[in-house]
Design a protein around this motif. Structure first.
Motif, short mmCIF file in Angstrom:
data_model
loop_
_atom_site.label_atom_id
_atom_site.label_comp_id
_atom_site.label_asym_id
_atom_site.label_seq_id
_atom_site.Cartn_x
_atom_site.Cartn_y
_atom_site.Cartn_z
N LEU A 162 3.86 -10.88 9.19
CA LEU A 162 3.93 -10.16 10.47
C LEU A 162 5.14 -9.26 10.59
N SER A 163 6.09 -9.36 9.68
CA SER A 163 7.33 -8.61 9.79
C SER A 163 7.14 -7.09 9.85
N PRO A 164 6.14 -6.49 9.16
CA PRO A 164 5.96 -5.04 9.27
C PRO A 164 5.64 -4.56 10.68
N LEU A 165 5.14 -5.45 11.54
CA LEU A 165 4.87 -5.05 12.92
C LEU A 165 6.15 -4.74 13.67
N ASN A 166 7.22 -5.42 13.29
CA ASN A 166 8.55 -5.11 13.84
C ASN A 166 8.58 -5.09 15.36
N ASN A 167 7.80 -6.00 15.97
CA ASN A 167 7.74 -6.09 17.43
C ASN A 167 7.28 -4.79 18.10
N GLU A 168 6.55 -3.98 17.36
CA GLU A 168 6.05 -2.70 17.89
C GLU A 168 4.62 -2.87 18.40
N THR A 169 4.33 -2.27 19.55
CA THR A 169 2.95 -2.20 20.00
C THR A 169 2.28 -1.08 19.21
N ILE A 170 1.31 -1.42 18.37
CA ILE A 170 0.76 -0.47 17.40
C ILE A 170 -0.09 0.60 18.09
N ILE A 171 -1.00 0.19 18.96
CA ILE A 171 -1.93 1.05 19.71
C ILE A 171 -2.90 1.78 18.77
N ILE A 172 -2.41 2.67 17.92
CA ILE A 172 -3.26 3.29 16.89
C ILE A 172 -2.74 2.86 15.53
N GLY A 173 -3.58 2.20 14.77
CA GLY A 173 -3.19 1.75 13.45
C GLY A 173 -4.11 2.27 12.37
N PRO A 174 -3.75 2.10 11.12
CA PRO A 174 -2.45 1.58 10.69
C PRO A 174 -1.34 2.60 10.92
N THR A 175 -0.10 2.15 10.79
CA THR A 175 1.03 3.05 10.95
C THR A 175 1.06 4.03 9.77
N ASP A 176 1.76 5.13 9.95
CA ASP A 176 1.87 6.12 8.86
C ASP A 176 2.58 5.51 7.66
N GLU A 177 3.58 4.67 7.91
CA GLU A 177 4.31 4.02 6.82
C GLU A 177 3.37 3.14 6.00
N CYS A 178 2.50 2.42 6.70
CA CYS A 178 1.53 1.57 6.01
C CYS A 178 0.58 2.41 5.17
N GLU A 179 0.11 3.52 5.72
CA GLU A 179 -0.78 4.42 4.98
C GLU A 179 -0.10 4.94 3.72
N GLN A 180 1.15 5.34 3.83
CA GLN A 180 1.89 5.87 2.69
C GLN A 180 2.08 4.79 1.62
N ASN A 181 2.39 3.57 2.05
CA ASN A 181 2.56 2.47 1.10
C ASN A 181 1.26 2.15 0.37
N GLN A 182 0.14 2.23 1.10
CA GLN A 182 -1.15 1.98 0.48
C GLN A 182 -1.48 3.03 -0.57
N VAL A 183 -1.16 4.31 -0.27
CA VAL A 183 -1.40 5.38 -1.23
C VAL A 183 -0.53 5.17 -2.47
N LYS A 184 0.74 4.80 -2.27
CA LYS A 184 1.64 4.55 -3.39
C LYS A 184 1.14 3.40 -4.25
N GLN A 185 0.65 2.35 -3.60
CA GLN A 185 0.16 1.19 -4.33
C GLN A 185 -1.10 1.55 -5.12
N GLN A 186 -1.99 2.33 -4.52
CA GLN A 186 -3.19 2.77 -5.23
C GLN A 186 -2.83 3.61 -6.45
N TYR A 187 -1.85 4.50 -6.29
CA TYR A 187 -1.40 5.34 -7.41
C TYR A 187 -0.80 4.47 -8.52
N ALA A 188 0.03 3.50 -8.13
CA ALA A 188 0.65 2.61 -9.11
C ALA A 188 -0.41 1.81 -9.87
N ASN A 189 -1.43 1.35 -9.16
CA ASN A 189 -2.51 0.60 -9.80
C ASN A 189 -3.28 1.49 -10.79
N GLN A 190 -3.53 2.74 -10.39
CA GLN A 190 -4.23 3.67 -11.28
C GLN A 190 -3.42 3.95 -12.53
N GLN A 191 -2.09 4.13 -12.36
CA GLN A 191 -1.23 4.38 -13.52
C GLN A 191 -1.20 3.19 -14.45
#
Length: 218
Positions: A162-191
């Motif tokens: 739960l720590s990535p939530l950082n006590n933030e009310t998300i309202i629209i998710g996922p956060t941009d940071e989460c999206e960027q991390n997912q893209v990086k992880q997908q790229y790393a997996n492909q490599q």
């Protein structure tokens, strides 16, 4: 529904509002919500609305309105409107496209997910000030120890999850940071996969002290 005590002769009456100037929440340029309530347009009766813009797979996070029903109208794009019926505990998923609506009764747990870019939704409420309880607030405001004990979960792992939530009310998710991390992880997996195949293609096969005839190994 009009308001019986409204003085429609007052010079302070307003009959126009620009939702573009009444932002409720911004995730980024493609994902944001404008709002209209009686505090913005004082001649409103028991009605209000949210003007919602979403890109593909963005979600108005799970939440409920304890004092209002919600009618979701699709202006453009498409969305999946989901809710839990508290009377039979069943989940419904309704796809709406331009000109279509989905109705969510008062107090029902629900969420909306865009299924295409440039989705535009209008959420209409039968209250001038709809109240909200968001899932991210439930998760972050409820003590981790209570959740862990109640559901037999590991408190340390749950706290880390739960720590990535950082006590933030998300309202629209996922956060941009989460999206960027997912893209990086997908790229790393492909490599990683490419490197595995590359090593497999370029390596020589050794058979118990000799190489297959004709194979170059120097």
């Amino acid at each position: 529904m009009t308001v019986s005590y409204m003085d429609y002769t007052s010079e302070n009456d307003t009959y126009f509002a620009d939702l573009n100037k009444n932002r409720l929440f911004t995730r980024n340029r493609q994902n944001y919500i404008n709002r209209l309530g009686r505090d913005v347009l004082n001649t409103l009766g028991n009605v209000s609305l949210l003007d919602i813009y979403l890109s593909d797979r963005r979600v108005v996070e799970p939440h409920y309105h304890q004092n209002a029903a919600e009618l979701v109208y699709c202006i453009s794009g498409a969305a999946r409107v989901s809710f839990i019926n508290p009377f039979n505990n069943e989940v419904s998923n309704i796809i709406i496209r331009p000109g279509q609506v989905a109705n969510i009764p008062q107090g029902w747990w629900h969420w909306e997910e865009a299924t295409t870019d440039q989705t535009h939704l209008l959420a209409i409420f039968d209250s001038p000030y709809p109240e909200y309880i968001f899932g991210s607030d439930i998760l972050t405001k409820t003590p981790v120890e209570v959740l862990a004990h109640t559901y037999c979960l590991n408190a340390d792992q749950l706290r880390k999850t739960l720590s990535p939530l950082n006590n933030e009310t998300i309202i629209i998710g996922p956060t941009d940071e989460c999206e960027q991390n997912q893209v990086k992880q997908q790229y790393a997996n492909q490599q990683s996969v490419k490197q595995t195949y590359s090593r497999s293609d370029n390596s020589s096969t050794y058979y118990g002290g000799y190489y297959p005839q004709g194979q170059n190994h120097f």
